[in-house]
Scaffold this active site. Structure first.
Site, short mmCIF file in Angstrom:
data_model
loop_
_atom_site.label_atom_id
_atom_site.label_comp_id
_atom_site.label_asym_id
_atom_site.label_seq_id
_atom_site.Cartn_x
_atom_site.Cartn_y
_atom_site.Cartn_z
N HIS A 1 20.22 36.62 14.38
CA HIS A 1 21.12 35.84 13.53
C HIS A 1 22.38 36.65 13.26
CE1 HIS A 1 22.78 33.39 10.48
NE2 HIS A 1 22.42 34.15 9.47
N CYS B 1 19.71 29.51 7.13
CA CYS B 1 20.25 30.01 8.40
C CYS B 1 19.18 30.07 9.49
CB CYS B 1 20.86 31.39 8.22
SG CYS B 1 22.27 31.43 7.11
N ASN C 1 29.27 34.34 9.69
CA ASN C 1 27.90 33.79 9.66
C ASN C 1 28.01 32.27 9.62
OD1 ASN C 1 25.37 32.87 8.94
ND2 ASN C 1 25.03 34.41 7.36
#
Ligand SMILES: CC(C)(COP(=O)(O)OP(=O)(O)OC[C@H]1O[C@@H](n2cnc3c(N)ncnc32)[C@H](O)[C@@H]1OP(=O)(O)O)[C@@H](O)C(=O)NCCC(=O)NCCS
Length: 334
Positions: free
Chosen positions: A253, A120, A283
């Protein structure tokens, strides 16, 4: 790795685009597939819904319109791009790279093009790389894509991971600018923690593993995330001589609202300076930070002169922060 971006060349983001799949999947819909509920997901993660790609949609299909939008913002053609990096863990296939596929579709025939894998955190790694190549004079106009179709590598019978992720892509153009743009970067990796978030049956170690799905130790990742989002941002701000009061927009994030709230409190960022869209997208891995940038631009919160702090974290385990001054007014369709 940590460093200031002050070497006499100013580089900034001059174009921004994003694309999410059309299909919205709510928490209630997920509760038809696994033993979960809207209440549980909302309370533990803050996620209300996510976008899920169609069966025939691959990463490059989402990335292409995002790239076109970013190029249009920057006033460039595909043929102007001489560096194309795609940060992802779900490329169209292992090879050719999605970057090479995209370069062809965009007409970027002279671009160096490759995929980058940092979970990520991929978009943060790719930003730092593109910055370095531009500042070093190896390239003039870079296209940096961050995105994933995580739904493809999720176990749709595993409630502990299924509810967290979604699909989406963002793209930015990086170029030299007259005024200050990027200010500094911090990147890190801790492979010892890798098995807390991994896809073991995906490469040369265990290719025949029938379980080709993401596996995660949620509690360990939660602990890591809450610690590293704060640590990475604080180290970078100190290196760059910037305090949290200077930061106009904080873009963490988008993994989980509880993780974001924790980092925001610890760092001391007022809530109105934090960008949150995990409620709508879940996400999206490498897509998370560019999608949040696009959202902030779309609702008028991202304006020239503002100091922007971005921090990503994810599989690897990896993390990365960037500080920059936003330099351009942009109209982005979120
Ligand atoms: C995954 C996460 C939301 C779980 O939240 P949590 O508060 O830690 O929950 P726990 O893991 O302690 O589980 C609590 C209970 O809920 C259950 N549970 C787990 N997922 C569930 C779901 N989707 N629906 C309902 N119950 C669930 C567990 O089985 C457990 O039940 P038990 O107490 O009977 O054993 C949280 O750990 C997290 O966000 N971790 C970080 C994950 C992440 O961001 N990964 C990507 C990083 S890039």
């Amino acid at each position: 790795m940590i460093g200031t971006a002050r070497n006499g060349v100013e580089i900034s983001i001059t174009g921004l685009g994003c694309k999410v799949p059309d299909r919205v999947v709510t928490n209630d819909e997920l509760s038809q597939y696994v033993d979960t509920s809207n209440e549980w997901i909302l309370e533990r993660t803050g996620i209300r819904e996510r976008r899920i790609a169609a069966p025939d949609e691959a990463l490059s299909d989402l990335a292409y319109p995002a790239c076109r939008e970013a190029l249009q913002q920057a006033g460039l053609q595909g043929s102007d791009v001489d560096l194309l990096i795609v940060a992802t863990v779900t490329p169209d296939m292992m090879f050719p790279s999605t970057a090479a596929i995209l370069a062809d579709r965009l007409g970027a025939g002279d671009a160096g093009a490759y995929d980058l894998s940092a979970g990520c955190t991929g978009f943060m790694y790719a930003l730092a790389q593109a910055y370095g190549m531009l500042a070093g004079g190896l390239a003039q106009r870079a296209l940096v894509v961050g995105g994933d179709i995580l739904s493809r590598i999720l176990d749709w019978d595993d409630r502990s991971t299924l509810v967290l992720f979604g699909d989406g892509v963002g793209a930015v153009v990086l170029q030299a600018v007259p005024e200050q743009g990027f200010i500094g970067f911090e990147l890190g990796a801790d492979g010892a923690g890798g098995a807390n978030l991994w896809l073991p049956g995906s490469g040369s170690r265990l290719f025949d593993d029938p379980e080709k799905y993401v596996k995660m130790n949620g509690r360990e990742v939660f602990k890591f995330a809450t610690r590293i989002l704060v640590q990475s941002a604080e180290e970078l701000m100190e290196k760059c001589g910037i305090t949290i009061e200077d930061v106009d927009l904080y873009i963490p994030h988008q993994a989980n609202v509880r993780i974001i709230d924790h980092a925001t409190r610890k760092l001391g960022v007022p809530s109105e300076r934090v960008v949150i869209n995990v409620d709508r997208y879940g996400n999206t891995s490498s897509g998370s930070i560019p999608l949040a940038l696009a959202d902030a631009a779309a609702d008028g919160r991202l304006r020239p002169g503002q100091l922007v702090l971005m921090t990503g974290m994810g599989a690897g385990l990896t993390w990365g922060s960037a500080l920059m001054r936003w330099t351009k007014e942009m109209e982005v369709a979120a």
